[in-house]
Write a protein that holds these residues in place. Sequence first.
Motif, mmCIF file in Angstrom:
data_model
loop_
_atom_site.group_PDB
_atom_site.id
_atom_site.type_symbol
_atom_site.label_atom_id
_atom_site.label_comp_id
_atom_site.label_asym_id
_atom_site.label_seq_id
_atom_site.Cartn_x
_atom_site.Cartn_y
_atom_site.Cartn_z
ATOM 1 N N GLU A 207 1.196 -2.974 11.353
ATOM 2 C CA GLU A 207 1.170 -4.303 11.975
ATOM 3 C C GLU A 207 -0.247 -4.855 12.058
ATOM 4 O OE1 GLU A 207 3.128 -6.579 15.845
ATOM 5 O OE2 GLU A 207 2.908 -4.405 15.861
ATOM 6 N N SER A 208 -1.238 -3.976 12.159
ATOM 7 C CA SER A 208 -2.630 -4.422 12.264
ATOM 8 C C SER A 208 -3.173 -4.945 10.943
ATOM 9 C CB SER A 208 -3.509 -3.257 12.718
ATOM 10 O OG SER A 208 -3.639 -2.286 11.683
ATOM 11 N N GLY A 209 -2.458 -4.673 9.843
ATOM 12 C CA GLY A 209 -2.955 -5.024 8.522
ATOM 13 C C GLY A 209 -3.650 -3.878 7.822
ATOM 14 N N THR A 210 -3.870 -2.773 8.538
ATOM 15 C CA THR A 210 -4.484 -1.586 7.938
ATOM 16 C C THR A 210 -3.556 -1.006 6.878
ATOM 17 O OG1 THR A 210 -5.646 -1.086 9.993
ATOM 18 C CG2 THR A 210 -5.401 0.722 8.402
ATOM 19 N N VAL A 211 -4.143 -0.609 5.750
ATOM 20 C CA VAL A 211 -3.374 -0.012 4.662
ATOM 21 C C VAL A 211 -3.477 1.505 4.768
ATOM 22 C CG1 VAL A 211 -3.152 0.228 2.164
ATOM 23 C CG2 VAL A 211 -3.756 -1.988 3.159
ATOM 24 N N TYR A 212 -2.338 2.174 4.696
ATOM 25 C CA TYR A 212 -2.278 3.632 4.779
ATOM 26 C C TYR A 212 -1.739 4.201 3.469
ATOM 27 C CZ TYR A 212 -2.640 2.734 9.802
ATOM 28 O OH TYR A 212 -3.039 2.303 11.038
ATOM 29 N N GLY A 213 -2.441 5.161 2.900
ATOM 30 C CA GLY A 213 -1.955 5.949 1.777
ATOM 31 C C GLY A 213 -1.162 5.192 0.729
ATOM 32 N N MET A 214 -1.836 4.410 -0.111
ATOM 33 C CA MET A 214 -1.130 3.598 -1.095
ATOM 34 C C MET A 214 -0.347 4.430 -2.111
ATOM 35 S SD MET A 214 -0.896 0.381 -0.786
ATOM 36 C CE MET A 214 -0.399 -0.063 -2.455
ATOM 37 N N ASP A 215 -0.640 5.725 -2.223
ATOM 38 C CA ASP A 215 0.160 6.528 -3.151
ATOM 39 C C ASP A 215 1.572 6.767 -2.636
ATOM 40 O OD1 ASP A 215 -0.994 8.046 -1.147
ATOM 41 O OD2 ASP A 215 -1.375 9.795 -2.393
ATOM 42 N N GLU A 216 1.836 6.349 -1.394
ATOM 43 C CA GLU A 216 3.211 6.414 -0.881
ATOM 44 C C GLU A 216 3.960 5.098 -1.068
ATOM 45 O OE1 GLU A 216 4.438 9.087 -0.377
ATOM 46 O OE2 GLU A 216 2.785 10.420 0.153
ATOM 47 N N ALA A 217 3.305 4.095 -1.621
ATOM 48 C CA ALA A 217 3.973 2.810 -1.877
ATOM 49 C C ALA A 217 4.894 2.930 -3.080
ATOM 50 C CB ALA A 217 2.934 1.719 -2.114
ATOM 51 N N VAL A 218 5.858 2.021 -3.149
ATOM 52 C CA VAL A 218 6.756 1.946 -4.305
ATOM 53 C C VAL A 218 6.805 0.495 -4.783
ATOM 54 C CG1 VAL A 218 8.156 3.906 -3.585
ATOM 55 C CG2 VAL A 218 8.811 1.604 -2.851
ATOM 56 N N SER A 219 7.353 0.299 -5.956
ATOM 57 C CA SER A 219 7.479 -1.053 -6.491
ATOM 58 C C SER A 219 8.505 -1.839 -5.685
ATOM 59 C CB SER A 219 7.912 -0.997 -7.955
ATOM 60 O OG SER A 219 9.252 -0.541 -8.058
ATOM 61 N N ARG A 220 8.454 -3.141 -5.834
ATOM 62 C CA ARG A 220 9.403 -3.985 -5.106
ATOM 63 C C ARG A 220 10.839 -3.711 -5.548
ATOM 64 N NH1 ARG A 220 6.729 -9.786 -3.518
ATOM 65 N NH2 ARG A 220 4.600 -9.038 -3.174
ATOM 66 N N TYR B 114 8.560 -4.616 3.358
ATOM 67 C CA TYR B 114 7.132 -4.976 3.394
ATOM 68 C C TYR B 114 6.247 -3.731 3.419
ATOM 69 C CZ TYR B 114 2.767 -6.769 5.486
ATOM 70 O OH TYR B 114 1.456 -7.066 5.759
ATOM 71 N N VAL B 115 6.563 -2.788 4.291
ATOM 72 C CA VAL B 115 5.744 -1.577 4.388
ATOM 73 C C VAL B 115 5.893 -0.719 3.134
ATOM 74 C CG1 VAL B 115 5.374 0.560 5.666
ATOM 75 C CG2 VAL B 115 5.793 -1.568 6.902
ATOM 76 N N ALA B 116 7.109 -0.642 2.597
ATOM 77 C CA ALA B 116 7.333 0.185 1.416
ATOM 78 C C ALA B 116 6.466 -0.241 0.242
ATOM 79 C CB ALA B 116 8.808 0.137 1.021
ATOM 80 N N VAL B 117 6.201 -1.542 0.133
ATOM 81 C CA VAL B 117 5.449 -2.024 -1.028
ATOM 82 C C VAL B 117 3.970 -2.272 -0.725
ATOM 83 C CG1 VAL B 117 7.528 -3.012 -2.019
ATOM 84 C CG2 VAL B 117 6.041 -4.478 -0.668
ATOM 85 N N THR B 118 3.619 -2.474 0.550
ATOM 86 C CA THR B 118 2.210 -2.755 0.889
ATOM 87 C C THR B 118 1.527 -1.615 1.615
ATOM 88 O OG1 THR B 118 2.636 -3.701 3.092
ATOM 89 C CG2 THR B 118 2.810 -5.193 1.183
ATOM 90 N N ARG B 119 2.310 -0.763 2.297
ATOM 91 C CA ARG B 119 1.795 0.315 3.139
ATOM 92 C C ARG B 119 0.904 -0.223 4.270
ATOM 93 N NH1 ARG B 119 3.894 4.889 3.928
ATOM 94 N NH2 ARG B 119 1.872 5.891 4.213
ATOM 95 N N LYS B 120 1.213 -1.411 4.749
ATOM 96 C CA LYS B 120 0.435 -2.004 5.830
ATOM 97 C C LYS B 120 1.144 -1.826 7.166
ATOM 98 C CE LYS B 120 -1.927 -5.639 3.185
ATOM 99 N NZ LYS B 120 -2.137 -7.107 3.049
#
Length: 556
Positions: A478-491, A470-476
Amino acid sequence: MLACVAFPFATSAAEPADMLFVNGSVVTMDPDHPSATAVAVKDGKILAVGGAELADAYQADQTVDLAGRMLMPGFIDTHIHIIGKSRRAVSLENARSITEVQELVRAKAKELGKGEWIVGYGWDEALFAEKRNLVSTDLDAAAPDNPVALTRAGHHSIVGNSRAIKIAGITKDTPDPERGVIEHYADGQPNGIIRERSDLYLSFVPPPTPEEMKPSFVSALKAVLPFGITSIMEALSTIDDEPVGKGGLAGAQPRTNPTYKQFREIYAEQGADLPRAALYIAYPGAERLKAFPYKTGYGDDRLKLGPIGEAPGMDGGFTGPTAWTIDEYKGMPGFHGHAAMELAQADELVRTSRDLGWQIGIHAIGDAAIAALINSYATALDEKPVKDHRWFSSHLTMLPPLSTLSTMAEHGIWGAAQPNFLYNLEGRYNQTLEGERLQHINPLGTPLRWGVRMALGSDNLPIGPLHGFYVAVTRKGESGTVYGMDEAVSRIAALRAYTQDAAYLTWDESKKGSLTPGKLADMIVLDRNLLTIPDDEILQTKVDMTVIGGKVVYKR
């Protein structure tokens, strides 16, 4: 119709199989044949992968109608701790308030009687209704007549009550121990929390017997199966109880993590019902490691030796917090955490392990620690190149300098990361980091773009791979805050890091990690498709079945 990828079979009569999965959404993680609707299994291995034609081609002892559910390779957790429970222990992983912790401690004190030590593992202040750390007075109220020492989830800090503090000889004047920090109340008295040096309390706790611990080790191993985990890398095993002269330590005491010897005994008896395991071995020193007759890879497909790793580490962690950082902590002028071992000690560990043929996977959380560790790795590999070494930096929690990522890529050094930390440790990160350091915490996207290959695990924070996915693809968090989407990867990239790429760390990529004919039949059934469901359904996903070697070891 989907093409059938299979061993040849006669068209005149159905061939026998042990299991047949049909009518599913099969995600194979095999790039040559990424999807299917059916899988046949025989003798513990994948026999065929294809479409509806498999129902006619094979006659199975057991047929599972997936009814559209997802079938995929089992998750491989590259960093997990199998933690047993002694009679003194309370389980705190599910505690949602300090009051609940107090109730558990109070009940254990009544069970054991006055004066007996009480220990426990797994508390997390982020989950408490009170939203603060446990301190000594909380435990005094629950067990005033017993020494109590409770380890936080992640193992980087521990809290004791007044009796434990007194037994440990800690006062307001006690200096911070080497590699550790003693916390205090506003009046200067110790508040019971010690970072990175749980031994200051636990060395006084009477050790459990191996017989006492064995059932809980088995239970802890079986507990990963409902999460869809079919293989683990246990991150803190030892060779302490091997024979003296063959790697063992005289007078070694039982621990809450099973040793290599204990793993061998358990797997000899019950291995077919447990996740496959590769063991990190805590570095025992040069002389003992030289005396130990085995090295990385020794064992079989059920249990084998993995890297020298995790301990001693380059630094602590943010659950301390004692991670070693380049820049000072947010709101803590001059504080950078600290190294947990001298650089010369790290170099000796790396060179000795290299020369004795071991893989290496050392703990490094902070960016300064990661940079120092990779420098040590690269220097050792430049001095004496090792073909197909598969060394890795365990955690890679902060984004290190880009020059460090370049060195990792150049030397083929992997990262074994836990994206789920961002979910579980979100509060700690916000307390200690800010700006780009916070946005790039638990990076995946940047290392991958720099050519650093990544495998994923949990470090028990929490164990379930779905949190990391979940975090790897959304970068969220527990609060729902999104952090640094450039660190996300595809599913699909996230799933690969939990399956095929994770298998690479144990030289098993040709045996497991994808649903490919000839590979081990380690697979799981999920109640929904992780590649297509909305983000907010990922953590609601349930594992319906876990299969290891063609045997159903868990069914919901």
